[in-house]
Design a protein around this motif. Sequence first.
Motif, PDB file in Angstrom:
ATOM      1  N   GLN A  85       0.839  -1.198   0.000  1.00 16.19           N
ATOM      2  CA  GLN A  85       0.000   0.000   0.000  1.00 16.19           C
ATOM      3  C   GLN A  85       0.877   1.251   0.000  1.00 16.19           C
ATOM      4  O   GLN A  85       0.605   2.209  -0.723  1.00 16.19           O
ATOM      5  CB  GLN A  85      -0.926  -0.015   1.211  1.00 16.19           C
ATOM      6  N   GLU A  86       1.937   1.236   0.813  1.00 16.04           N
ATOM      7  CA  GLU A  86       2.874   2.359   0.812  1.00 16.04           C
ATOM      8  C   GLU A  86       3.486   2.572  -0.559  1.00 16.04           C
ATOM      9  O   GLU A  86       3.579   3.701  -1.040  1.00 16.04           O
ATOM     10  CB  GLU A  86       4.005   2.129   1.826  1.00 16.04           C
ATOM     11  N   ASN A  87       3.896   1.483  -1.200  1.00 11.79           N
ATOM     12  CA  ASN A  87       4.521   1.596  -2.522  1.00 11.79           C
ATOM     13  C   ASN A  87       3.554   2.134  -3.570  1.00 11.79           C
ATOM     14  O   ASN A  87       3.953   2.904  -4.451  1.00 11.79           O
ATOM     15  CB  ASN A  87       5.101   0.249  -2.954  1.00 11.79           C
ATOM     16  N   THR A  88       2.291   1.751  -3.487  1.00  9.33           N
ATOM     17  CA  THR A  88       1.289   2.273  -4.417  1.00  9.33           C
ATOM     18  C   THR A  88       1.144   3.785  -4.259  1.00  9.33           C
ATOM     19  O   THR A  88       1.133   4.537  -5.239  1.00  9.33           O
ATOM     20  CB  THR A  88      -0.073   1.581  -4.175  1.00  9.33           C
ATOM     21  N   ILE A  89       1.069   4.246  -3.014  1.00  5.18           N
ATOM     22  CA  ILE A  89       0.949   5.684  -2.748  1.00  5.18           C
ATOM     23  C   ILE A  89       2.230   6.397  -3.138  1.00  5.18           C
ATOM     24  O   ILE A  89       2.196   7.487  -3.720  1.00  5.18           O
ATOM     25  CB  ILE A  89       0.581   5.921  -1.266  1.00  5.18           C
ATOM     26  N   LEU A  90       3.367   5.785  -2.862  1.00  5.12           N
ATOM     27  CA  LEU A  90       4.666   6.360  -3.227  1.00  5.12           C
ATOM     28  C   LEU A  90       4.774   6.549  -4.740  1.00  5.12           C
ATOM     29  O   LEU A  90       5.207   7.600  -5.220  1.00  5.12           O
ATOM     30  CB  LEU A  90       5.785   5.457  -2.708  1.00  5.12           C
TER      31      LEU A  90
END
Length: 127
Positions: A85-90
């Motif tokens: 999820q962090e990588n998607t937002i990043l």
Amino acid sequence: MPFPVPVRPTDLDRVVVVAEPRHALNLLRLAVLRNDDVFFVADSMPAEAWLYASRFAVEVAHRAFEPRDLAGAAALLLALPDPEQENTILREARRRKVPVHVVNRPLVSDLSVMGLLEGADRRPAAA
């Protein structure tokens, strides 16, 4: 990967915070130090964070992150338990050229928030 850039409080306008409950209050405090325009997105957050947000007129969205949350953002502070999820937002932030600080992941962060702490005049406590 570029070396994280220190960010001075005067460099930031709208700061978007997307965080899990255990990081919510600390990231809110950091974002509010010298930024009057803070937008916080969280599915849930502790009562202390809600109170702090209300004292400093932080705009809060009680839901999951949406790409439109980055509209007009000068920086993103990110702390979620799910790396995917962090990588998607990043990826979305990078696509929009919004610098990001990811808690506990300095190698993927675009900026260092230590500049926010240096010489911060600490906003007075709201009544």
